[in-house]
Every structure is written in structure tokens, then in C-alpha cells.
Write an enzyme that holds these catalytic residues in place. Structure first.
Site, short mmCIF file in Angstrom:
data_model
loop_
_atom_site.label_atom_id
_atom_site.label_comp_id
_atom_site.label_asym_id
_atom_site.label_seq_id
_atom_site.Cartn_x
_atom_site.Cartn_y
_atom_site.Cartn_z
CB SER A 11 -0.91 -0.05 1.35
OG SER A 11 -1.47 1.28 1.32
CG HIS A 36 -3.83 -1.31 -1.77
ND1 HIS A 36 -4.86 -2.17 -2.28
CD2 HIS A 36 -4.29 -0.66 -0.86
CE1 HIS A 36 -5.83 -1.85 -1.41
NE2 HIS A 36 -5.50 -0.80 -0.58
CG ASP A 38 -5.05 2.45 0.60
OD1 ASP A 38 -6.12 1.72 0.31
OD2 ASP A 38 -4.05 2.14 0.93
CG MET A 40 -8.52 7.52 1.89
SD MET A 40 -7.86 7.47 3.52
CE MET A 40 -6.88 5.94 3.45
CG HIS A 69 -9.48 0.25 -0.67
ND1 HIS A 69 -8.83 0.06 0.24
CD2 HIS A 69 -10.68 0.24 -0.64
CE1 HIS A 69 -9.88 -0.07 1.31
NE2 HIS A 69 -10.80 0.15 0.48
CG MET A 71 -11.28 3.45 1.46
SD MET A 71 -9.67 3.59 2.27
CE MET A 71 -8.69 3.41 0.94
CG MET A 144 -11.81 -2.47 4.66
SD MET A 144 -10.34 -1.90 3.93
CE MET A 144 -9.32 -1.24 5.12
CG ASP A 178 -6.34 -2.62 2.75
OD1 ASP A 178 -5.15 -2.57 3.47
OD2 ASP A 178 -6.72 -1.84 2.14
#
Ligand code: DX5
Ligand code: ZN
Length: 230
Positions: A11, A36, A38, A40, A69, A71, A144, A178
Site C-alpha cells: 500500500s 495498492h 488508497d 480517500m 481502493h 474509499m 477490511m 487490508d
């Protein structure tokens, strides 16, 4: 049916954002299978990270697939931007959908936008029953093992039951875990049936990233072996 090998997905959240290209090269040379990423939005989660512009720059240099991913509260609104930026795996949170029919609409839109692998994720307080009806529609479930929003949190072992429940249906898609993964927590994830393992802080803080990544893969493969012969 022979199982796919374990995939390790570092990540980037734990990387030095002032030199992302170097960090990308470092994890690829260490043997990363996926990267990965992330995303957000400060709304679905209280943190803000990166958007399509950064994904596009990463894509210029990445040799491994970008596992993005989301979010974010409005995954449909940004799907095209992330596909165009180069996301190969694109995962949204089931909590953003009203019900299974609504989640299927998001999945259909992702496919229409050309997402190669569609994933659905769920936070620790979201029951696995929210994703079980979607297994026939997605390529990946991201379980998660911490609450989405921040790196460096402690692994929540009660989330392993969800991975087991997904595998108990006989589903053969990817199950990714994760949050809080390290050499101590990875064996339980792999034994439960996870085959994509995300790690941020444990990998990036390791004195030797390659050695850590190799060890994570080895303990995961060994834990799966124990399940087979048990
Ligand atoms: C948390 C993110 C994770 C996180 C993992 O919201 O989805 O990908 O970066 O980081 P560690 O391995 O530090 O828990
Ligand atoms: Zn993540």
C-alpha cells in the site's frame, strides 16, 4: 482446481509521497505483485489522499497492475477518471450502496467503463451478508481488517470470519485483506482463504523491504499449505 499464488500488494499510503516514483520502483524490485493505491475523499472516510492525477503518473512507470481502493462516497462519479488514469483493479465500498440492486448498478457501471477487475469492499462493522449476494458479479472482495481511513492500525482478527464465510460458499474469486497485515497476522489471513494481501506500514518500515515481502509471501503460502493438509 489449483489455487492461484498469493499476491502481495504494497500500500503506497505508507510510502514517502515526495518520491513516489522511487518508492514504486523499490516495491517492484522487492517483488510486489500489485500496487495498492488508497483513494480517500474526506467524506466516506475522514482522511484525504490521492486522486486520478497521481494514479495517471504512477501508471506511466508501473510494471505491475494498479489496485485502486476507492474509499469514497460516490464511486460511480469517479470510475471513468480512475479507469482512464490506468486503474486495472477498481474496488468500491458496499456501504456506499443502498442495497444489492444498487451495488449491482455500480458494478455494471464499472464494467461499462472498462474496469478489468471489479472489487467490492466492506468495513469491519459491515456484515458479510452485504457482499455474499454480489459474489457472482465481482472479481474481488476486499475484506477490511481495520476501519478504512488510516494506515498503521492494529489488525482486527474478528474480520477473518468474513473471509472464511466467503470461501465457504465455494467462491474462487480474489479475496483481499487490508489493514494491519504483517508477518504475524498474514498466516491467519491466508489460512482463512485470502489470496491478495495488502501491507503498508509493515512493509515500508521494514529495514529490508525485499526480505520482508519475501517473508510475507512465504508465511502466507505455508499457512495455506497447513489448511490443505489439515
Ligand atoms: C486503510 C487502507 C490500507 C492501509 C494499510 O484505510 O485501506 O490500505 O494503507 O496500511 P497498513 O498495512 O499500515 O495497515
Ligand atoms: Zn486499502
Amino acid at each position: 482446481m489449483p489455487r492461484r499464488p498469493i499476491l502481495i500488494a504494497p500500500s503506497l499510503l505508507a510510502a514517502d509521497f515526495a518520491c513516489l516514483g522511487d518508492e514504486l520502483r523499490r516495491v517492484e524490485e522487492a517483488g510486489a505483485d500489485w500496487l495498492h493505491v488508497d483513494v480517500m475523499d474526506g467524506h466516506f472516510v475522514p482522511n484525504l489522499t490521492i486522486g486520478p492525477v497521481v494514479v495517471e503518473s504512477l501508471k506511466q512507470r508501473a510494471r505491475v497492475p494498479l489496485d485502486v481502493h476507492l474509499m469514497i462516497s460516490e464511486p460511480r462519479r469517479y470510475a471513468r477518471a480512475f479507469v482512464n488514469a490506468g486503474a486495472q483493479v477498481l474496488t468500491f465500498h458496499v456501504e456506499t450502496a443502498r442495497d444489492a440492486a444498487d451495488a449491482r448498478e455500480t458494478i455494471a457501471l464499472f464494467r461499462a467503463e472498462g474496469v478489468q477487475r471489479v472489487g467490492v469492499s466492506l468495513n469491519p462493522d459491515c456484515p458479510v451478508e452485504r457482499v455474499l449476494p454480489l459474489l457472482g458479479d465481482v472479481d474481488l472482495v476486499l475484506v477490511m481488517s481495520v476501519f478504512a481511513g488510516f494506515g498503521g492500525q492494529r489488525f482486527l482478527p474478528e474480520t477473518l470470519a468474513k473471509t472464511r464465510a466467503i470461501r465457504a460458499t465455494g467462491w474462487t474469486g480474489y479475496v483481499e485483506m487490508d489493514g494491519g497485515l504483517n508477518a504475524e497476522t498474514i498466516p491467519a489471513c491466508a489460512a482463512a482463504g485470502a489470496d491478495v494481501l495488502v501491507s503498508g506500514s509493515a512493509l515500508f518500515s521494514a529495514p529490508d523491504l525485499r526480505e520482508a515481502l519475501t517473508r510475507f509471501r512465504a508465511v502466507a503460502e505455508a499457512a495455506r499449505g497447513e489448511t490443505i493438509h489439515a
